[in-house]
Motif scaffolding. Structure first.
Motif, short mmCIF file in Angstrom:
data_model
loop_
_atom_site.label_atom_id
_atom_site.label_comp_id
_atom_site.label_asym_id
_atom_site.label_seq_id
_atom_site.Cartn_x
_atom_site.Cartn_y
_atom_site.Cartn_z
N ALA A 103 -21.57 8.67 9.56
CA ALA A 103 -20.17 8.89 9.57
C ALA A 103 -19.83 7.85 10.72
O ALA A 103 -20.65 7.27 11.65
CB ALA A 103 -19.58 10.27 10.09
N CYS A 104 -18.63 7.30 10.82
CA CYS A 104 -18.01 6.68 11.83
C CYS A 104 -17.52 7.21 12.85
O CYS A 104 -16.40 7.87 12.84
CB CYS A 104 -17.24 5.58 11.30
N ARG A 105 -18.04 7.69 14.02
CA ARG A 105 -17.58 8.39 15.12
C ARG A 105 -16.99 7.62 16.13
O ARG A 105 -17.46 6.66 16.65
CB ARG A 105 -18.91 9.25 15.58
N LEU A 106 -15.59 7.62 16.48
CA LEU A 106 -15.17 7.28 17.62
C LEU A 106 -15.68 7.35 18.92
O LEU A 106 -15.91 8.71 19.38
CB LEU A 106 -13.53 7.47 17.58
N ALA A 141 -25.35 19.92 9.84
CA ALA A 141 -26.20 20.03 11.05
C ALA A 141 -27.15 21.28 10.96
O ALA A 141 -28.02 21.44 11.81
CB ALA A 141 -25.19 20.56 12.33
N ILE A 142 -26.87 22.18 9.86
CA ILE A 142 -27.69 23.07 9.25
C ILE A 142 -29.28 22.66 9.34
O ILE A 142 -29.42 21.75 8.67
CB ILE A 142 -27.39 23.81 8.06
N GLU A 143 -30.22 23.22 9.91
CA GLU A 143 -31.48 22.94 10.03
C GLU A 143 -32.26 23.31 8.77
O GLU A 143 -33.20 22.45 8.54
CB GLU A 143 -32.24 23.52 11.33
N ASP A 144 -32.03 24.10 8.07
CA ASP A 144 -33.11 24.65 7.00
C ASP A 144 -32.38 24.43 5.68
O ASP A 144 -32.80 25.01 4.76
CB ASP A 144 -33.07 26.29 7.24
N TRP A 145 -31.68 23.35 5.43
CA TRP A 145 -31.37 23.01 3.99
C TRP A 145 -32.85 22.62 3.53
O TRP A 145 -33.47 21.76 3.67
CB TRP A 145 -30.41 21.87 4.10
N ARG A 146 -33.07 23.02 2.39
CA ARG A 146 -33.96 22.52 1.28
C ARG A 146 -33.27 21.71 -0.10
O ARG A 146 -33.87 20.86 -0.46
CB ARG A 146 -34.81 23.60 0.86
N PHE A 147 -32.12 22.55 -0.57
CA PHE A 147 -31.62 21.98 -1.68
C PHE A 147 -29.97 22.01 -1.24
O PHE A 147 -29.58 22.99 -0.32
CB PHE A 147 -31.69 22.77 -2.88
N SER A 148 -29.19 21.20 -1.81
CA SER A 148 -27.79 21.08 -1.57
C SER A 148 -27.08 20.97 -2.63
O SER A 148 -27.45 19.89 -3.67
CB SER A 148 -27.54 20.01 -0.29
N GLY A 149 -26.09 21.68 -3.02
CA GLY A 149 -25.22 21.67 -4.15
C GLY A 149 -24.53 20.40 -3.83
O GLY A 149 -23.85 20.17 -2.88
N SER A 174 -25.55 14.66 13.68
CA SER A 174 -25.24 14.43 15.00
C SER A 174 -23.93 14.87 15.59
O SER A 174 -23.45 15.24 16.61
CB SER A 174 -25.48 13.15 15.75
N LEU A 175 -22.84 14.99 14.47
CA LEU A 175 -21.68 15.51 14.76
C LEU A 175 -21.41 16.89 15.13
O LEU A 175 -22.00 17.72 14.64
CB LEU A 175 -20.44 15.05 13.34
#
Length: 137
Positions: free
Chosen positions: A16-19, A72-80, A49-50
């Motif tokens: 992402a583009c963070r200001l 930011a969730i640490e435990d993702w293995r799969f995402s819809g 990091s956001l």
């Protein structure tokens, strides 16, 4: 993605583009993140990091504030994922990702064929998939 050619949704390399500078113009932020800008008002950062309260570029001419960051969730293995094809290209988003659709903020899972994405792009096709998270998560 763990030595395979299978694509993955990666919270560390999706950016992402963070200001950096509060109140900076969207055009200066866009130039810093996606063009030849070097004004130092914005930077591309991993989505993970956001944090709530960060200001990010939401379109080439609009800045929005982060409310919650599901990347930011640490435990993702799969995402819809929701793929939205529109008049100017396509987007691949998590179903809970919020967009401005038909003048209202809605999660990507509620986008329908024929809807209009801000700033005026018609939705031409929608598909759903599940992507594997990269191995180092």
């Amino acid at each position: 993605s763990a030595g395979t050619s299978e694509p993955c949704f990666d919270r560390q390399t999706s950016t992402a583009c963070r200001l950096i500078t509060p109140g900076a113009s969207s055009s200066a932020a866009f130039a810093d993140c996606f063009g030849d800008g070097n004004s130092g008002v914005a930077e591309r950062v991993p989505m993970a990091s956001l944090v709530a309260g960060d200001s990010v570029l939401s379109t080439s001419n609009e800045v929005s504030r982060v409310i919650v960051n599901q990347h930011a969730i640490e435990d993702w293995r799969f995402s819809g994922m929701v793929q939205i094809k529109h008049a100017m290209g396509s987007l691949s988003l998590t179903p809970d990702h919020v967009l401005k659709v038909d003048g209202q903020f809605k999660p990507a899972r509620e986008v329908k064929l024929g809807s209009t994405l801000d700033p005026g792009f018609e939705v031409l096709a929608i598909s759903h998939s599940v992507r594997r998270a990269c191995a180092y998560l």
